[in-house]
Design an enzyme around this catalytic site. Structure first.
Site, PDB file in Angstrom:
ATOM      1  N   GLY A 198       0.772  -1.242   0.000  1.00  0.00           N
ATOM      2  CA  GLY A 198       0.000   0.000   0.000  1.00  0.00           C
ATOM      3  C   GLY A 198       0.800   1.287   0.000  1.00  0.00           C
TER       4      GLY A 198
ATOM      5  N   ASP B 231      -4.802  -6.184  -5.513  1.00  0.00           N
ATOM      6  CA  ASP B 231      -3.600  -7.011  -5.382  1.00  0.00           C
ATOM      7  C   ASP B 231      -4.024  -8.454  -5.120  1.00  0.00           C
ATOM      8  OD1 ASP B 231      -0.407  -6.145  -4.847  1.00  0.00           O
ATOM      9  OD2 ASP B 231      -0.963  -8.189  -4.270  1.00  0.00           O
TER      10      ASP B 231
ATOM     11  N   ASP C 100       2.477  -1.346 -10.432  1.00  0.00           N
ATOM     12  CA  ASP C 100       3.767  -1.808  -9.910  1.00  0.00           C
ATOM     13  C   ASP C 100       3.725  -3.344  -9.849  1.00  0.00           C
ATOM     14  OD1 ASP C 100       6.323  -1.355  -8.937  1.00  0.00           O
ATOM     15  OD2 ASP C 100       5.697  -0.992  -6.878  1.00  0.00           O
TER      16      ASP C 100
ATOM     17  N   LYS D 270       5.737  -0.440 -13.886  1.00  0.00           N
ATOM     18  CA  LYS D 270       7.034  -1.061 -13.683  1.00  0.00           C
ATOM     19  C   LYS D 270       7.440  -1.736 -14.985  1.00  0.00           C
ATOM     20  CE  LYS D 270       7.629  -3.865  -9.911  1.00  0.00           C
ATOM     21  NZ  LYS D 270       8.621  -3.241  -9.028  1.00  0.00           N
TER      22      LYS D 270
HETATM   23  N1  SAM Z   1       3.491  -0.465  -5.212  1.00  0.00           N
HETATM   24  C1  SAM Z   1       3.368  -1.347  -4.063  1.00  0.00           C
HETATM   25  C2  SAM Z   1       3.590  -0.516  -2.831  1.00  0.00           C
HETATM   26  O1  SAM Z   1       3.879   0.655  -2.951  1.00  0.00           O
HETATM   27  O2  SAM Z   1       3.446  -1.016  -1.719  1.00  0.00           O
HETATM   28  C3  SAM Z   1       4.305  -2.526  -4.154  1.00  0.00           C
HETATM   29  C4  SAM Z   1       3.878  -3.507  -5.214  1.00  0.00           C
HETATM   30  S1  SAM Z   1       4.780  -5.015  -5.228  1.00  0.00           S
HETATM   31  C5  SAM Z   1       6.304  -4.528  -5.896  1.00  0.00           C
HETATM   32  C6  SAM Z   1       4.055  -5.900  -6.561  1.00  0.00           C
HETATM   33  C7  SAM Z   1       2.689  -6.451  -6.250  1.00  0.00           C
HETATM   34  O3  SAM Z   1       2.081  -6.893  -7.477  1.00  0.00           O
HETATM   35  C8  SAM Z   1       2.691  -7.689  -5.345  1.00  0.00           C
HETATM   36  O4  SAM Z   1       2.049  -7.386  -4.119  1.00  0.00           O
HETATM   37  C9  SAM Z   1       1.909  -8.734  -6.135  1.00  0.00           C
HETATM   38  O5  SAM Z   1       1.045  -9.502  -5.343  1.00  0.00           O
HETATM   39  C10 SAM Z   1       1.128  -7.872  -7.116  1.00  0.00           C
HETATM   40  N2  SAM Z   1       0.635  -8.576  -8.307  1.00  0.00           N
HETATM   41  C11 SAM Z   1       1.353  -9.344  -9.169  1.00  0.00           C
HETATM   42  N3  SAM Z   1       0.549  -9.852 -10.114  1.00  0.00           N
HETATM   43  C12 SAM Z   1      -0.709  -9.372  -9.867  1.00  0.00           C
HETATM   44  C13 SAM Z   1      -1.969  -9.551 -10.497  1.00  0.00           C
HETATM   45  N4  SAM Z   1      -2.113 -10.314 -11.573  1.00  0.00           N
HETATM   46  N5  SAM Z   1      -3.044  -8.910  -9.975  1.00  0.00           N
HETATM   47  C14 SAM Z   1      -2.916  -8.142  -8.865  1.00  0.00           C
HETATM   48  N6  SAM Z   1      -1.733  -7.949  -8.222  1.00  0.00           N
HETATM   49  C15 SAM Z   1      -0.643  -8.556  -8.711  1.00  0.00           C
END
Ligand code: SAM
Length: 238
Positions: free
Chosen positions: A92, A110, A150, A190
């Site tokens: 978050g 997410d 992201d 990203k």
């Molecule tokens: N931007 C976030 C923050 O500021 O806290 C960090 C994001 S983290 C790097 C990447 C996230 O992408 C992970 O929590 C992962 O579960 C999510 N993710 C990956 N594939 C996804 C999908 N198909 N649908 C939803 N979330 C996804």
């Protein structure tokens, strides 16, 4: 382990600045009992990472918060009253930054559960599932001014497979942004050096007035992570 797995609740928002120069007394974990080598390395990196420490001290849920803050300082994407969709929002940090900088409404999704954040509507689910995009738009109550992604999954270690999975996420997020943004809106995703580009970059360049690659200071210098920032959305294709 990804940054998305940082599951901390914190209280105070950050003030900015580059913490990378601080510190110098690297900590080593006393025991690696029960940990794999990569888990041990990840833990050591976390406890020595100045952005992790700064995020914890200032109340951000993830070090990723500093990446969006830096991108926004440069491009001024989040405006007072903005409607924002955040794809892959756990834990978050980006949601916190968007709200702190004046977004009127933030809807996030997410795969992982996200602790509630006042002012945001957060869904646990897979963005690539049919119907998820419409659901997020309904929750937002209109077209977004800003779509953030992201999204990243845990890598499987097979280069070609990991690459294809990353590209697929970037493409689906970019198509969603192009289909839904308000004219003048922006999209951040990203990306990875040597990754996507190709088709999706061409589509973004056609749909936005400016598309830039950005490597925020808070993005680990040894990672191939970069962000694509597309601004000045020209309007949905007819
Ligand atoms: N931007 C976030 C923050 O500021 O806290 C960090 C994001 S983290 C790097 C990447 C996230 O992408 C992970 O929590 C992962 O579960 C999510 N993710 C990956 N594939 C996804 C999908 N198909 N649908 C939803 N979330 C996804």
């Amino acid at each position: 382990m990804s940054e998305g797995e940082e599951r901390r609740r914190m209280v105070r928002p950050p003030t900015g600045g580059d913490p990378a120069g601080r510190g110098g007394t690297e900590k080593r974990l006393k025991t690696a009992f029960g940990r794999t080598t990569s888990q041990q390395k990840w833990l050591e990196r976390q406890i020595n990472d100045p952005y992790v420490l700064k995020a914890k001290a200032e109340g951000w849920r993830s070090r990723a918060a500093f990446k969006l803050a830096e991108i926004d300082d440069r491009f001024r994407l989040i405006k007072r009253g903005s409607k924002v969709i955040d794809l892959g929002c756990a834990p978050g940090g980006w949601v916190q930054v968007a709200l702190k900088r004046g977004a009127e409404k933030v809807v996030g999704v997410d795969l992982l559960p996200v602790d509630p954040i006042p002012g945001a509507d957060l869904v646990e689910g897979d963005f690539t599932e049919p119907g998820m995009g419409e659901r997020l738009l309904d929750m937002l109550g209109g077209a977004p001014d800003l779509v953030l992604s992201d999204m990243a999954h845990n890598t499987v270690g097979h280069k070609a497979t990991d690459h294809l999975r990353i590209v697929a996420l970037i493409e689906i997020a970019a198509d969603f942004a192009i289909d839904t943004l308000k004219p003048g809106g922006a999209f951040v995703t990203k990306n990875f050096q040597g990754g996507s580009a190709g088709d999706v970059l061409g589509r973004l360049k056609a749909a936005f007035t400016e598309v830039k690659f950005v490597k925020p200071k808070a993005s680990r210098q040894d990672s191939s992570e970069v962000y694509l920032v597309a601004t000045g959305f020209k309007g949905a294709p007819r």
